[in-house]
Scaffold this motif. Structure first.
Motif, mmCIF file in Angstrom:
data_model
loop_
_atom_site.group_PDB
_atom_site.id
_atom_site.type_symbol
_atom_site.label_atom_id
_atom_site.label_comp_id
_atom_site.label_asym_id
_atom_site.label_seq_id
_atom_site.Cartn_x
_atom_site.Cartn_y
_atom_site.Cartn_z
ATOM 1 N N PHE A 103 0.830 -1.202 0.000
ATOM 2 C CA PHE A 103 0.000 0.000 0.000
ATOM 3 C C PHE A 103 0.862 1.249 0.000
ATOM 4 O O PHE A 103 0.583 2.217 -0.703
ATOM 5 C CB PHE A 103 -0.948 0.011 1.196
ATOM 6 N N SER A 104 1.921 1.243 0.786
ATOM 7 C CA SER A 104 2.812 2.407 0.840
ATOM 8 C C SER A 104 3.475 2.651 -0.506
ATOM 9 O O SER A 104 3.573 3.790 -0.967
ATOM 10 C CB SER A 104 3.885 2.202 1.908
ATOM 11 N N GLU A 106 2.340 1.676 -3.457
ATOM 12 C CA GLU A 106 1.298 2.100 -4.397
ATOM 13 C C GLU A 106 0.997 3.583 -4.228
ATOM 14 O O GLU A 106 0.869 4.326 -5.206
ATOM 15 C CB GLU A 106 0.022 1.275 -4.187
ATOM 16 N N LEU A 107 0.908 4.035 -2.989
ATOM 17 C CA LEU A 107 0.673 5.455 -2.717
ATOM 18 C C LEU A 107 1.832 6.294 -3.240
ATOM 19 O O LEU A 107 1.636 7.356 -3.836
ATOM 20 C CB LEU A 107 0.480 5.689 -1.222
ATOM 21 N N GLU A 108 3.045 5.819 -3.061
ATOM 22 C CA GLU A 108 4.228 6.548 -3.519
ATOM 23 C C GLU A 108 4.281 6.624 -5.046
ATOM 24 O O GLU A 108 4.636 7.646 -5.619
ATOM 25 C CB GLU A 108 5.492 5.862 -2.994
ATOM 26 N N THR A 110 1.650 6.054 -7.413
ATOM 27 C CA THR A 110 0.517 6.652 -8.118
ATOM 28 C C THR A 110 -0.016 7.912 -7.460
ATOM 29 O O THR A 110 -0.767 8.655 -8.086
ATOM 30 C CB THR A 110 -0.643 5.643 -8.228
ATOM 31 N N ARG A 112 -2.100 7.871 -4.950
ATOM 32 C CA ARG A 112 -3.419 7.586 -4.372
ATOM 33 C C ARG A 112 -3.418 6.175 -3.800
ATOM 34 O O ARG A 112 -2.606 5.344 -4.183
ATOM 35 C CB ARG A 112 -4.519 7.763 -5.405
ATOM 36 N N TRP A 113 -4.338 5.923 -2.874
ATOM 37 C CA TRP A 113 -4.452 4.602 -2.272
ATOM 38 C C TRP A 113 -5.000 3.617 -3.301
ATOM 39 O O TRP A 113 -5.706 4.020 -4.236
ATOM 40 C CB TRP A 113 -5.366 4.655 -1.058
ATOM 41 N N GLN A 116 -8.717 3.888 -4.134
ATOM 42 C CA GLN A 116 -9.232 5.129 -4.705
ATOM 43 C C GLN A 116 -9.263 5.029 -6.212
ATOM 44 O O GLN A 116 -8.333 4.510 -6.831
ATOM 45 C CB GLN A 116 -8.360 6.324 -4.308
#
Length: 131
Positions: A103-104, A106-108, A110, A112-113, A116
């Protein structure tokens, strides 16, 4: 060769594949970033990514894929070979840590979570009326 050995071999192969994906991805990401690789879904009007940012995104994607394979290998070995409460508990902790990392990343990558939706792209302005 009995079932347990086959599952262990499959788990080890998937482990190897996960590590190989990360290593090969890291090596392939360097020339791609040097050639100026840009994501396809770059928002309209956004600046081109620098070498550093491009490399981070490419590397992050290979790490994400490798983590998914490592989680799969852990699940294969734990559920199929040694389904004890202790091994399932250890698996749960490993999966939680790797999921947090995914998750971290992916957030970094894109911005977004994972749950989302992608922000809608602005509509193209209508062409000037044909005269």
């Amino acid at each position: 060769m009995d079932f347990r050995h086959i599952i262990e071999a499959v788990g080890e192969f998937v482990d190897f594949a996960g590590v190989a994906v990360m290593v090969i991805g890291a090596l392939i990401s360097i020339p791609m970033a040097l050639r100026g690789h840009q994501p396809r879904n770059l928002p309209a009007g956004a600046d081109r990514l620098s070498f550093y940012r491009s490399y981070r995104q490419l590397l992050g994607r290979s790490i994400l894929l490798g983590l998914e394979l490592l989680v799969a290998a852990d699940i294969i070995r734990t559920v199929a070979v040694t389904p004890t409460f202790e091994s399932v508990g250890v698996l749960a902790i490993i999966v939680l840590i790797r999921t947090f990392l995914s998750f971290s990343l992916e957030l970094e990558i894109t911005g977004r979570w994972p749950w989302q939706k992608e922000s809608p792209k602005p509509a193209e302005p209508a062409a000037a009326s044909a005269r």
